[in-house]
Design an enzyme around this catalytic site. Structure first.
Site, PDB file in Angstrom:
ATOM      1  N   ASN A 221       0.938  -1.227  -0.006  1.00 55.12           N
ATOM      2  CA  ASN A 221       0.150  -0.018  -0.118  1.00 55.12           C
ATOM      3  C   ASN A 221       0.741   1.212   0.121  1.00 55.12           C
ATOM      4  O   ASN A 221       1.793   1.295   1.029  1.00 55.12           O
ATOM      5  CB  ASN A 221      -0.766   0.173   1.240  1.00 55.12           C
ATOM      6  CG  ASN A 221      -2.013  -1.244   1.056  1.00 55.12           C
ATOM      7  OD1 ASN A 221      -3.107  -0.974   0.375  1.00 55.12           O
ATOM      8  ND2 ASN A 221      -1.832  -2.193   1.746  1.00 55.12           N
ATOM      9  N   ARG A 229      10.100  -5.353 -15.011  1.00 57.48           N
ATOM     10  CA  ARG A 229      11.307  -4.608 -15.466  1.00 57.48           C
ATOM     11  C   ARG A 229      11.767  -3.963 -14.346  1.00 57.48           C
ATOM     12  O   ARG A 229      12.660  -3.240 -14.417  1.00 57.48           O
ATOM     13  CB  ARG A 229      11.313  -4.288 -16.693  1.00 57.48           C
ATOM     14  CG  ARG A 229      11.197  -5.021 -17.905  1.00 57.48           C
ATOM     15  CD  ARG A 229      11.292  -4.236 -19.415  1.00 57.48           C
ATOM     16  NE  ARG A 229      11.259  -5.178 -20.435  1.00 57.48           N
ATOM     17  CZ  ARG A 229      10.087  -5.349 -20.788  1.00 57.48           C
ATOM     18  NH1 ARG A 229       8.870  -4.889 -20.381  1.00 57.48           N
ATOM     19  NH2 ARG A 229       9.868  -6.321 -21.935  1.00 57.48           N
ATOM     20  N   ASP A 250      -6.777  -7.279   6.370  1.00 54.15           N
ATOM     21  CA  ASP A 250      -8.047  -7.019   6.641  1.00 54.15           C
ATOM     22  C   ASP A 250      -8.823  -7.483   5.322  1.00 54.15           C
ATOM     23  O   ASP A 250     -10.273  -7.263   5.154  1.00 54.15           O
ATOM     24  CB  ASP A 250      -8.597  -5.549   6.737  1.00 54.15           C
ATOM     25  CG  ASP A 250      -8.156  -4.563   5.913  1.00 54.15           C
ATOM     26  OD1 ASP A 250      -7.521  -5.056   4.847  1.00 54.15           O
ATOM     27  OD2 ASP A 250      -8.398  -3.476   5.906  1.00 54.15           O
ATOM     28  N   GLY A 251      -8.480  -7.938   4.437  1.00 53.80           N
ATOM     29  CA  GLY A 251      -8.908  -8.342   3.069  1.00 53.80           C
ATOM     30  C   GLY A 251      -9.170  -7.283   2.123  1.00 53.80           C
ATOM     31  O   GLY A 251      -9.771  -7.360   0.964  1.00 53.80           O
ATOM     32  N   HIS A 253      -6.855  -3.934   2.031  1.00 55.09           N
ATOM     33  CA  HIS A 253      -5.621  -3.399   1.508  1.00 55.09           C
ATOM     34  C   HIS A 253      -4.774  -4.256   0.848  1.00 55.09           C
ATOM     35  O   HIS A 253      -4.100  -3.684  -0.235  1.00 55.09           O
ATOM     36  CB  HIS A 253      -4.809  -2.941   2.877  1.00 55.09           C
ATOM     37  CG  HIS A 253      -5.362  -1.878   3.548  1.00 55.09           C
ATOM     38  ND1 HIS A 253      -6.634  -1.696   4.403  1.00 55.09           N
ATOM     39  CD2 HIS A 253      -4.948  -0.352   3.458  1.00 55.09           C
ATOM     40  CE1 HIS A 253      -6.722  -0.582   4.785  1.00 55.09           C
ATOM     41  NE2 HIS A 253      -5.860   0.143   4.460  1.00 55.09           N
ATOM     42  N   ASP A 277      -3.113  -0.643  11.378  1.00 56.53           N
ATOM     43  CA  ASP A 277      -3.271   0.732  10.733  1.00 56.53           C
ATOM     44  C   ASP A 277      -4.588   1.153  11.269  1.00 56.53           C
ATOM     45  O   ASP A 277      -5.316   1.984  10.529  1.00 56.53           O
ATOM     46  CB  ASP A 277      -3.123   0.702   9.028  1.00 56.53           C
ATOM     47  CG  ASP A 277      -2.998   2.149   8.429  1.00 56.53           C
ATOM     48  OD1 ASP A 277      -2.414   3.193   9.343  1.00 56.53           O
ATOM     49  OD2 ASP A 277      -3.238   2.384   7.530  1.00 56.53           O
TER      50      ASP A 277
END
Length: 393
Positions: A221, A229, A250-251, A253, A277
């Site tokens: 994130n 590349r 948390d599924g 982020h 967070d």
């Protein structure tokens, strides 16, 4: 100082293995020993774990708020105390109060609050995580771009002057706004420097790792991604054994499949560890709150600005542990370690993250369904929940 006691009839996870038929002896704020249950010293007071798991307490290195308080909006000892109390209800026994990019005045108030909270030994307060303001506007996330700025000599001097006064210390920076030389000086002063909110290339990230950066803030994130590349910060962090990485499980982020790939790819000894967070919503029924003059909305387990940008997370650490255990299939011990042993190692906190002799008496009682029954911080019960009542009978 708390009277000595023993936790008996529990299944103890010491950070390495699960053991049965043993008792956890606590003396003062430390763990004295783990001994066979039939060898307790005469007269020892007992806490009956009733077959529950006795686990190391969770350590959260990125907590913006809780209990209705956002640290940016209330950078005070009272604010820190409320945040720590709110997260203790979800198994967190040590946390880093995290300040998102803000004005110099708010930054100074946060450091002053951290110093006083450390002096007062606020239960659950581990230190400060200063996430900004020296970031990249290109990867600002929810941070106010008008407050993001390069690190000046006065900023560096202020941070170095406060080093060691507020407990553990993390500062998240972007190479776009902070020089490698400044990173080296921060590390020398005792800060854990974390790379985040940056569009840096992998080669630049490697130079900053060489200068002493040892962490990546909320992996995937607000950072340069890995491509065919150009490895970006994601690739550099996974490939470097010197880097430990925070992960918001948390599924929202990070997709579960991406988490699984990252966990398999991460080079050690640096580890991927869990962070929440978390914002002020934890432990409350808040539906919205204000950050830097902008409204953040809570809906369906997500926190967003009006434009849909994720604005922190609406999750507690126990829920993160359950996510990686139940959704990703990690063994329970590994899931617990991601919330205890690994974050302790990331900040060099040698007294936490395990239940062995000499360690801090920070531990949890978890029921068979992994719901939280009790939280102990420094040998003192900070939260207790009675067995849920069956209302169907």
């Amino acid at each position: 100082m708390p009277a000595p006691f023993a936790v008996t009839r529990g299944r103890i996870f010491d950070g390495s293995t699960f053991v049965d038929g043993q008792a956890l002896i606590v003396e003062g704020v430390r763990i004295a020993a783990i001994v066979p249950a039939d060898q307790l010293p005469a007269g020892t007071a007992e806490v009956d774990a009733k077959g529950m798991i006795v686990s190391p307490g969770f350590i959260d290195l990125q907590v913006n708020g809780g209990g209705g308080v956002l640290f940016n909006n209330d950078p005070s000892v009272a604010g820190i105390r409320t945040i720590c109390g709110a997260h203790a209800r979800f198994g967190t026994t040590a946390l880093m109060a995290t300040l998102i990019t803000d004005t110099p005045e708010v930054g100074a108030a946060a450091i002053a609050a951290g110093i006083e909270a450390h002096r007062q030994k606020v239960p659950g307060f581990l230190g400060l995580h200063l996430e900004g303001p020296h970031l990249s506007v290109a990867r600002k996330g929810t941070h106010d771009p008008s407050l993001i700025r390069p690190m000046a000599a006065t900023d560096l001097a202020r941070l170095i002057g406060a080093a060691g006064l507020f407990g553990e210390a993390i500062v998240t920076i972007a190479p776009e706004s902070v020089s490698a030389e400044q990173v080296a000086r921060l590390v020398e002063a005792g800060y854990v420097v974390s790379l985040g909110h940056t569009d840096t290339k992998a080669a630049t990230a490697a130079a900053y790792i060489a200068a002493g950066a040892s962490m990546a803030t909320h992996l995937f994130n607000a950072m340069s991604q890995m491509a065919n590349r150009e490895a970006g910060l994601v690739g550099a962090a996974l490939a470097s054994g010197q880097i430990s990485c925070g992960l918001i499980a948390d599924g929202f982020h990070v997709a579960p499949t991406v988490m699984q790939v990252a966990l398999r790819a991460k080079q050690g000894p640096g580890r991927i560890f869990l962070v929440t967070d978390a914002m002020s919503t934890i432990g409350t029924d808040q539906t919205s709150f204000e950050l830097n003059g902008r409204q953040v909305y809570r809906e369906g387990g997500r926190l967003t600005l009006a434009d849909g940008t994720l604005a922190g997370a609406d999750i507690d650490m126990l829920s993160c542990v359950l996510f990686v255990h139940q959704q990703l299939g990690l063994p329970l011990g590994e899931a617990i370690n991601m919330a205890s042993l690994y974050p302790a190692g990331a900040v060099g906190c040698a007294s936490k993250g395990q239940l062995t002799a000499g360690m801090d008496a920070d531990f949890l009682l978890l029921r068979s369904d992994l719901s939280l029954a009790a939280t102990y911080i420094g040998g003192v019960c900070a939260y207790h929940q009675s067995e849920p009542t069956n209302t169907d009978q």
